[in-house]
Structure formats: C-alpha cells, structure tokens
Enzyme design. Structure first.
Site, PDB file in Angstrom:
ATOM      1  N   SER A  72     -38.311 -59.142  72.405  1.00  0.00           N
ATOM      2  CA  SER A  72     -38.507 -57.913  71.623  1.00  0.00           C
ATOM      3  C   SER A  72     -37.248 -57.490  70.881  1.00  0.00           C
ATOM      4  CB  SER A  72     -38.975 -56.769  72.537  1.00  0.00           C
ATOM      5  OG  SER A  72     -37.995 -56.487  73.523  1.00  0.00           O
ATOM      6  N   SER A  73     -36.083 -58.035  71.280  1.00  0.00           N
ATOM      7  CA  SER A  73     -34.832 -57.681  70.607  1.00  0.00           C
ATOM      8  C   SER A  73     -33.752 -58.668  71.045  1.00  0.00           C
ATOM      9  CB  SER A  73     -34.402 -56.247  70.969  1.00  0.00           C
ATOM     10  OG  SER A  73     -34.104 -56.151  72.363  1.00  0.00           O
ATOM     11  N   SER A  97     -24.496 -64.307  81.684  1.00  0.00           N
ATOM     12  CA  SER A  97     -23.543 -63.383  81.065  1.00  0.00           C
ATOM     13  C   SER A  97     -22.124 -63.858  81.320  1.00  0.00           C
ATOM     14  CB  SER A  97     -23.722 -61.975  81.653  1.00  0.00           C
ATOM     15  OG  SER A  97     -22.658 -61.127  81.267  1.00  0.00           O
ATOM     16  N   TYR A 127     -25.279 -55.607  87.979  1.00  0.00           N
ATOM     17  CA  TYR A 127     -25.683 -56.509  86.894  1.00  0.00           C
ATOM     18  C   TYR A 127     -25.031 -57.876  87.071  1.00  0.00           C
ATOM     19  CZ  TYR A 127     -26.013 -58.439  82.175  1.00  0.00           C
ATOM     20  OH  TYR A 127     -26.255 -59.266  81.098  1.00  0.00           O
TER      21      TYR A 127
END
Length: 249
Positions: A10-11, A127, A140
């Site tokens: 979606s992004s 990440s 995270y």
C-alpha cells in the site's frame, strides 16, 4: 513469465518493489490489507489482492487466488518508536505478529510449492537497525532481528531443495510512512523522563546525510531475487551499506 508476490504494497518499499518488478516485465501479485488498485496503472500482468499476514485464513485465500509464484517478498511490517519501559506488552506482541510471525507464516505457506518444484526465492525485508544498535526502537529491532536469524537458518534448510532465502536490509528512509502508520500505536511511548533523550535522537535523524529511498529497496530486492552467488544479505541504501561495511570490518 515469472511471478512475484509482494506483501505490504500500500506504500513505501512494497509499492516501489511491486512497481519495479512490473516494469521489468514480471507478473506481479501486489498484496495489502485493504486493496488499492488505484495505486497502479492497469495491467494484465498485475493483480491487487487482500492479505493480512497475521490471519491464516487470509494467507490461504491470497495464495489460492495468486496461483503458482516464483518469488515471495515478505515486506509487510509495522513500525514502533518509543521507550521500551513505556511500551505495553500487548503492543510488543502486535509488532511481532506482523513483523515476525507474519513473515514466518507467509514463508511456511509457500515452501511446499517451492520445494515440490525445486525452485523459488523468498526475500525477507528487515532493517538496518539489525546492523547497529539504535535507541528507542528496541521492540521493532527485536522483531526484525528475529527474522535475520530465521532467514539465515532457513537458507541452509531449503538449499538442498533448490529454494533460496535472502535478506534485504533497508536503511533510514524518512520518505516512507513508518511514523504515520504507527502514530496511534506510538502514542504515549515517550514519557517525560525520556523526552530530552528522544529529542536528541530526532535531531540526530534530521542530520543524517545519506538516507534510503524506496527505489533503493526495490533494487535490492530485485538483486536478491536474481542472486546466484549464494549471498544472504543485501543492504539497501547508502546508509545501510555503510553500516554493513562497518559491521563486517
């Protein structure tokens, strides 16, 4: 014609990756929780499907609709910034449900078709927070670090079946919706005692000279999907590549 299924389109990275593979002539299955076909130009080679990686029934339905695929890109993820002391365990579990267990569930669901055909590539997007310690992102980072270990082990496990498993490690990307997507989740996670420190971290991020762009990640995923040299990790973005070099030195 090869087919890639990308989660979290979606992004950000997922959207850029889906568009890049499509531009290269691939058939693309772009998935997201709430389908947005308007994000893409109309094409017979691109389908937008609903997928919530935290729901087994949603995973099964999406894979049935997708049909055979050649590459799975596990990109769907949620962000979190805040002091661990102030982070409810329910929020921690929510992050792990998407970033860790969602990746594992998608991977487990596609392994049978890859193993039977003795080919296929799984690309897990993590990440650069896994490459060097960063403050106020402990939960995270933990959710992404778990996938680093999972991927490295699984790569050995599936190698005998001709299935490749790769990692793409994006750097700091201020143009993504990381903060926006997690704004409600991050509410009240920086209590007054942590405010001065958090401000210094925010200030540091605004001074970062080299950052990662969405297309950097798309290119790294593309390289990972086509790698034949057995490379496991693909840092994405100038800052992530610098961290990777430092970690290796």
């Amino acid at each position: 014609m090869k087919t890639v299924l990308v989660t979290g389109c979606s992004s950000g990275y997922g959207l850029a990756t889906a568009r890049h593979f499509h531009a290269q002539g691939w058939q693309v299955i772009a998935t997201m929780r709430s389908p947005r076909p308007d994000l893409f130009e109309g094409s017979e080679r691109l389908r937008v499907l609903a997928l919530d990686v935290t729901q087994p029934a949603s995973i099964a339905a999406a894979l049935r609709a997708a049909g055979p695929i050649d590459v799975l890109v596990n990109n769907a993820g949620i962000g979190l910034f805040g002091a661990f002391e102030a982070t409810p365990m329910a929020t921690t579990r929510e992050v792990f449900e998407t970033n860790t267990f969602g990746v594992m569930a998608m991977t487990q669901a596609v392994i049978p078709q890859f193993r039977e055909r003795r080919q296929g590539v799984i690309v897990n997007v993590t990440s650069s927070a896994t490459l060097a310690p960063m403050p106020l992102v402990a939960v995270y980072t933990a959710s992404k670090t778990a996938i680093e270990g999972f991927t490295a082990s699984l790569a050995f496990e599936l190698e005998a079946f001709g299935v490749a498993v790769k990692l793409v490690e994006p750097g700091y990307a201020p143009t993504t919706r990381f903060a926006e997507n997690g704004s409600e989740r991050m509410r009240d996670l920086v209590p007054p005692a942590y405010a001065p420190f958090a401000q210094s971290v925010f200030g540091m991020l605004t001074r970062v000279a080299e950052v990662t762009k969405e297309i950097d990640v798309a290119h790294a995923v593309w390289r990972a999907a086509h790698d034949t040299a057995g490379q496991l990790r693909f840092p994405a973005g100038a800052d992530a590549m610098a961290l990777a070099r430092h970690a290796a030195s």
